[in-house]
Design a protein around this motif. Structure first.
Motif, PDB file in Angstrom:
ATOM      1  N   ARG A   6      -1.831  10.330  47.462  1.00  0.00           N
ATOM      2  CA  ARG A   6      -1.323   8.978  47.180  1.00  0.00           C
ATOM      3  C   ARG A   6      -1.064   8.001  48.585  1.00  0.00           C
ATOM      4  NH1 ARG A   6       3.241  10.399  42.662  1.00  0.00           N
ATOM      5  NH2 ARG A   6       1.784  10.781  40.955  1.00  0.00           N
ATOM      6  N   ALA A   7      -0.521   8.749  49.596  1.00  0.00           N
ATOM      7  CA  ALA A   7      -0.381   8.318  50.958  1.00  0.00           C
ATOM      8  C   ALA A   7      -1.523   7.625  51.445  1.00  0.00           C
ATOM      9  CB  ALA A   7       0.218   9.168  51.902  1.00  0.00           C
ATOM     10  N   TRP A   8      -2.831   8.572  51.334  1.00  0.00           N
ATOM     11  CA  TRP A   8      -3.960   8.389  51.722  1.00  0.00           C
ATOM     12  C   TRP A   8      -4.582   6.743  50.975  1.00  0.00           C
ATOM     13  CZ3 TRP A   8      -9.087  11.124  50.477  1.00  0.00           C
ATOM     14  CH2 TRP A   8     -10.147  10.770  51.122  1.00  0.00           C
ATOM     15  N   GLU A   9      -4.431   6.813  49.604  1.00  0.00           N
ATOM     16  CA  GLU A   9      -4.662   5.746  48.840  1.00  0.00           C
ATOM     17  C   GLU A   9      -4.013   4.391  49.207  1.00  0.00           C
ATOM     18  OE1 GLU A   9      -4.106   6.967  44.862  1.00  0.00           O
ATOM     19  OE2 GLU A   9      -5.886   8.256  44.866  1.00  0.00           O
ATOM     20  N   HIS A  10      -2.583   4.606  49.467  1.00  0.00           N
ATOM     21  CA  HIS A  10      -1.791   3.290  49.681  1.00  0.00           C
ATOM     22  C   HIS A  10      -2.183   2.979  51.135  1.00  0.00           C
ATOM     23  CE1 HIS A  10       0.506   3.509  46.311  1.00  0.00           C
ATOM     24  NE2 HIS A  10       1.358   4.698  46.844  1.00  0.00           N
ATOM     25  N   LEU A  11      -2.555   3.935  52.099  1.00  0.00           N
ATOM     26  CA  LEU A  11      -3.044   3.324  53.445  1.00  0.00           C
ATOM     27  C   LEU A  11      -4.215   2.731  53.233  1.00  0.00           C
ATOM     28  CD1 LEU A  11      -2.985   3.248  56.486  1.00  0.00           C
ATOM     29  CD2 LEU A  11      -3.937   5.721  56.322  1.00  0.00           C
ATOM     30  N   GLU A  12      -5.288   3.292  52.474  1.00  0.00           N
ATOM     31  CA  GLU A  12      -6.603   2.558  52.204  1.00  0.00           C
ATOM     32  C   GLU A  12      -6.510   1.146  51.668  1.00  0.00           C
ATOM     33  OE1 GLU A  12     -10.552   4.719  50.711  1.00  0.00           O
ATOM     34  OE2 GLU A  12      -9.083   4.222  49.102  1.00  0.00           O
ATOM     35  N   GLU A  13      -5.508   1.078  50.602  1.00  0.00           N
ATOM     36  CA  GLU A  13      -5.151  -0.394  49.936  1.00  0.00           C
ATOM     37  C   GLU A  13      -4.537  -1.314  50.919  1.00  0.00           C
ATOM     38  OE1 GLU A  13      -3.042   0.866  46.467  1.00  0.00           O
ATOM     39  OE2 GLU A  13      -4.697   1.492  45.800  1.00  0.00           O
ATOM     40  N   GLY A  14      -3.671  -0.716  51.750  1.00  0.00           N
ATOM     41  CA  GLY A  14      -2.856  -1.552  52.725  1.00  0.00           C
ATOM     42  C   GLY A  14      -3.954  -2.017  53.667  1.00  0.00           C
ATOM     43  N   MET A  15      -4.907  -1.447  54.383  1.00  0.00           N
ATOM     44  CA  MET A  15      -5.914  -1.712  55.332  1.00  0.00           C
ATOM     45  C   MET A  15      -6.578  -2.817  54.760  1.00  0.00           C
ATOM     46  SD  MET A  15      -5.556  -0.541  58.461  1.00  0.00           S
ATOM     47  CE  MET A  15      -7.020  -1.272  59.019  1.00  0.00           C
ATOM     48  N   ILE A  16      -7.135  -2.786  53.576  1.00  0.00           N
ATOM     49  CA  ILE A  16      -7.872  -3.595  52.949  1.00  0.00           C
ATOM     50  C   ILE A  16      -7.261  -5.086  52.714  1.00  0.00           C
ATOM     51  CG2 ILE A  16      -9.174  -4.332  50.615  1.00  0.00           C
ATOM     52  CD1 ILE A  16      -9.906  -1.618  50.416  1.00  0.00           C
ATOM     53  N   ALA A  17      -5.836  -4.938  52.441  1.00  0.00           N
ATOM     54  CA  ALA A  17      -5.099  -6.073  52.367  1.00  0.00           C
ATOM     55  C   ALA A  17      -4.897  -6.521  53.563  1.00  0.00           C
ATOM     56  CB  ALA A  17      -3.517  -5.497  51.483  1.00  0.00           C
ATOM     57  N   PHE A  18      -4.599  -6.012  54.495  1.00  0.00           N
ATOM     58  CA  PHE A  18      -4.388  -6.399  55.909  1.00  0.00           C
ATOM     59  C   PHE A  18      -5.535  -7.168  56.477  1.00  0.00           C
ATOM     60  CE2 PHE A  18      -5.209  -5.648  60.625  1.00  0.00           C
ATOM     61  CZ  PHE A  18      -3.992  -6.570  61.087  1.00  0.00           C
ATOM     62  N   LEU A  19      -6.649  -6.379  56.386  1.00  0.00           N
ATOM     63  CA  LEU A  19      -7.853  -7.280  56.773  1.00  0.00           C
ATOM     64  C   LEU A  19      -8.240  -8.407  56.146  1.00  0.00           C
ATOM     65  CD1 LEU A  19     -10.100  -3.866  56.976  1.00  0.00           C
ATOM     66  CD2 LEU A  19      -9.239  -5.356  58.895  1.00  0.00           C
ATOM     67  N   LEU A  20      -8.013  -8.500  54.929  1.00  0.00           N
ATOM     68  CA  LEU A  20      -8.087  -9.803  54.252  1.00  0.00           C
ATOM     69  C   LEU A  20      -7.237 -10.779  54.730  1.00  0.00           C
ATOM     70  CD1 LEU A  20      -8.576  -8.656  50.463  1.00  0.00           C
ATOM     71  CD2 LEU A  20     -10.249  -9.874  51.697  1.00  0.00           C
ATOM     72  N   ALA A  21      -6.019 -10.459  54.980  1.00  0.00           N
ATOM     73  CA  ALA A  21      -4.665 -11.364  55.329  1.00  0.00           C
ATOM     74  C   ALA A  21      -5.174 -11.787  56.667  1.00  0.00           C
ATOM     75  CB  ALA A  21      -3.350 -10.936  55.269  1.00  0.00           C
ATOM     76  N   ALA A  22      -5.463 -11.001  57.437  1.00  0.00           N
ATOM     77  CA  ALA A  22      -5.955 -11.378  59.090  1.00  0.00           C
ATOM     78  C   ALA A  22      -7.050 -12.182  58.941  1.00  0.00           C
ATOM     79  CB  ALA A  22      -6.206 -10.015  59.780  1.00  0.00           C
ATOM     80  N   MET A  23      -8.279 -12.031  58.304  1.00  0.00           N
ATOM     81  CA  MET A  23      -9.437 -13.126  58.227  1.00  0.00           C
ATOM     82  C   MET A  23      -8.871 -14.422  57.612  1.00  0.00           C
ATOM     83  SD  MET A  23     -12.212 -10.443  56.440  1.00  0.00           S
ATOM     84  CE  MET A  23     -13.157 -11.977  55.987  1.00  0.00           C
ATOM     85  N   THR A  24      -7.920 -14.433  56.569  1.00  0.00           N
ATOM     86  CA  THR A  24      -7.559 -15.496  56.236  1.00  0.00           C
ATOM     87  C   THR A  24      -6.680 -16.286  56.986  1.00  0.00           C
ATOM     88  OG1 THR A  24      -7.485 -14.605  53.903  1.00  0.00           O
ATOM     89  CG2 THR A  24      -6.366 -16.619  54.123  1.00  0.00           C
ATOM     90  N   LEU A  25      -5.936 -15.693  57.909  1.00  0.00           N
ATOM     91  CA  LEU A  25      -4.945 -16.473  58.676  1.00  0.00           C
ATOM     92  C   LEU A  25      -5.570 -16.805  59.889  1.00  0.00           C
ATOM     93  CD1 LEU A  25      -1.922 -16.806  59.585  1.00  0.00           C
ATOM     94  CD2 LEU A  25      -1.952 -14.778  60.510  1.00  0.00           C
ATOM     95  N   VAL A  26      -6.512 -16.080  60.418  1.00  0.00           N
ATOM     96  CA  VAL A  26      -7.369 -16.559  61.564  1.00  0.00           C
ATOM     97  C   VAL A  26      -8.114 -17.734  60.946  1.00  0.00           C
ATOM     98  CG1 VAL A  26      -9.274 -16.074  63.134  1.00  0.00           C
ATOM     99  CG2 VAL A  26      -7.414 -14.290  62.717  1.00  0.00           C
ATOM    100  N   THR A  27      -8.863 -17.686  60.178  1.00  0.00           N
ATOM    101  CA  THR A  27      -9.621 -19.020  59.579  1.00  0.00           C
ATOM    102  C   THR A  27      -8.999 -20.173  59.346  1.00  0.00           C
ATOM    103  OG1 THR A  27     -11.387 -17.245  58.676  1.00  0.00           O
ATOM    104  CG2 THR A  27     -11.501 -19.473  58.149  1.00  0.00           C
ATOM    105  N   PHE A  28      -7.815 -19.953  58.677  1.00  0.00           N
ATOM    106  CA  PHE A  28      -7.000 -21.036  58.367  1.00  0.00           C
ATOM    107  C   PHE A  28      -6.300 -21.679  59.701  1.00  0.00           C
ATOM    108  CE2 PHE A  28      -2.399 -22.597  57.826  1.00  0.00           C
ATOM    109  CZ  PHE A  28      -2.865 -23.601  56.872  1.00  0.00           C
ATOM    110  N   THR A  29      -6.303 -20.978  60.447  1.00  0.00           N
ATOM    111  CA  THR A  29      -5.435 -21.529  61.708  1.00  0.00           C
ATOM    112  C   THR A  29      -6.357 -22.165  62.621  1.00  0.00           C
ATOM    113  OG1 THR A  29      -3.808 -19.642  61.897  1.00  0.00           O
ATOM    114  CG2 THR A  29      -4.302 -20.638  63.980  1.00  0.00           C
ATOM    115  N   TYR A  30      -7.734 -21.805  62.616  1.00  0.00           N
ATOM    116  CA  TYR A  30      -8.888 -22.368  63.309  1.00  0.00           C
ATOM    117  C   TYR A  30      -8.969 -23.870  62.716  1.00  0.00           C
ATOM    118  CZ  TYR A  30     -13.246 -23.084  65.693  1.00  0.00           C
ATOM    119  OH  TYR A  30     -14.422 -23.817  66.215  1.00  0.00           O
TER     120      TYR A  30
END
Length: 210
Positions: A6-30
């Motif tokens: 479960r920790a592995w699955e949460h880490l996997e989902e957390g990384m995907i959410a983080f990457l999506l959020a980071a992409m959105t934030l960088v693009t929006f700021t620019y």
């Protein structure tokens, strides 16, 4: 074991959410910086008493926008990481294209046999790419090539491409889990999404599965 999984699955989902959020934030700021400074220039032209004030703000914002030339390269790198994390996530959730329509028309023993064969092929495919990608990344790290528009921050191409062997290693781990479940008769098809039905059955032992 369940806790680790479960920790592995949460880490996997957390990384995907983080990457999506980071992409959105960088693009929006620019995009925002490239559009907001024109507003301050327009205000500067409209009111003479505050022309210098709004003009200075516009200059600062335009400078920040021009300095974000790295944003496109960073977004591409984040997207690449998202893809390879997403491959393993798709294997776990059965989020891939379903191509087993004919297989499901066969008996369960045949389904299990065909799934074992398909899983072995997936493991061989991922294994070949894992070995090749490890050699590729090792060569890039040895070359020390700087990433486009990101080398000023010390980011090398090899650092970005590390996700390729990591992604294939995660895929292999998922397919090994599926192979074990197929071999022990706990499932008959590829993917781990059918575990939801098993969890429901365990939680409600008197209830027949739908």
């Amino acid at each position: 074991m369940q806790t680790l999984r479960r920790a592995w699955e949460h880490l996997e989902e957390g990384m995907i959410a983080f990457l999506l959020a980071a992409m959105t934030l960088v693009t929006f700021t620019y995009v925002a910086l490239n559009n907001i400074y024109t507003l301050f220039y327009a205000l500067s032209d409209r009111w003479a008493p505050t022309s210098d004030f709004f003009g200075a703000i516009g200059d600062h914002l335009m400078g920040y926008a021009q300095g974000m030339t790295w944003s496109v390269a960073l977004t591409k790198a984040l997207f690449g990481w998202l893809i390879f994390f997403g491959i393993a996530y798709g294997v776990r959730t059965a989020g891939h294209l379903g191509v087993d329509v004919l297989v499901r028309k066969t008996s369960r023993p045949v389904q299990r046999l065909l799934s074992l064969l398909a899983c072995a092929c997936c493991l061989a495919y991922a294994g070949l790419f894992l070995v090749a990608s490890c050699k590729w990344v090792a060569a890039l790290l040895a070359a020390g090539i700087g990433a486009e528009d990101l080398d000023r921050y010390g980011i090398k191409v090899g650092y970005i491409t590390l996700i390729v062997p990591v992604g294939f290693a995660l895929v292999i781990a998922r397919y090994l889990e599926i192979f074990y479940r197929l071999f022990t008769g706990r499932q008959t098809g590829l993917g781990l999404a059918d575990e939801a039905a098993e969890a429901t059955k365990l939680a409600n032992p008197g209830e027949e599965p739908r």
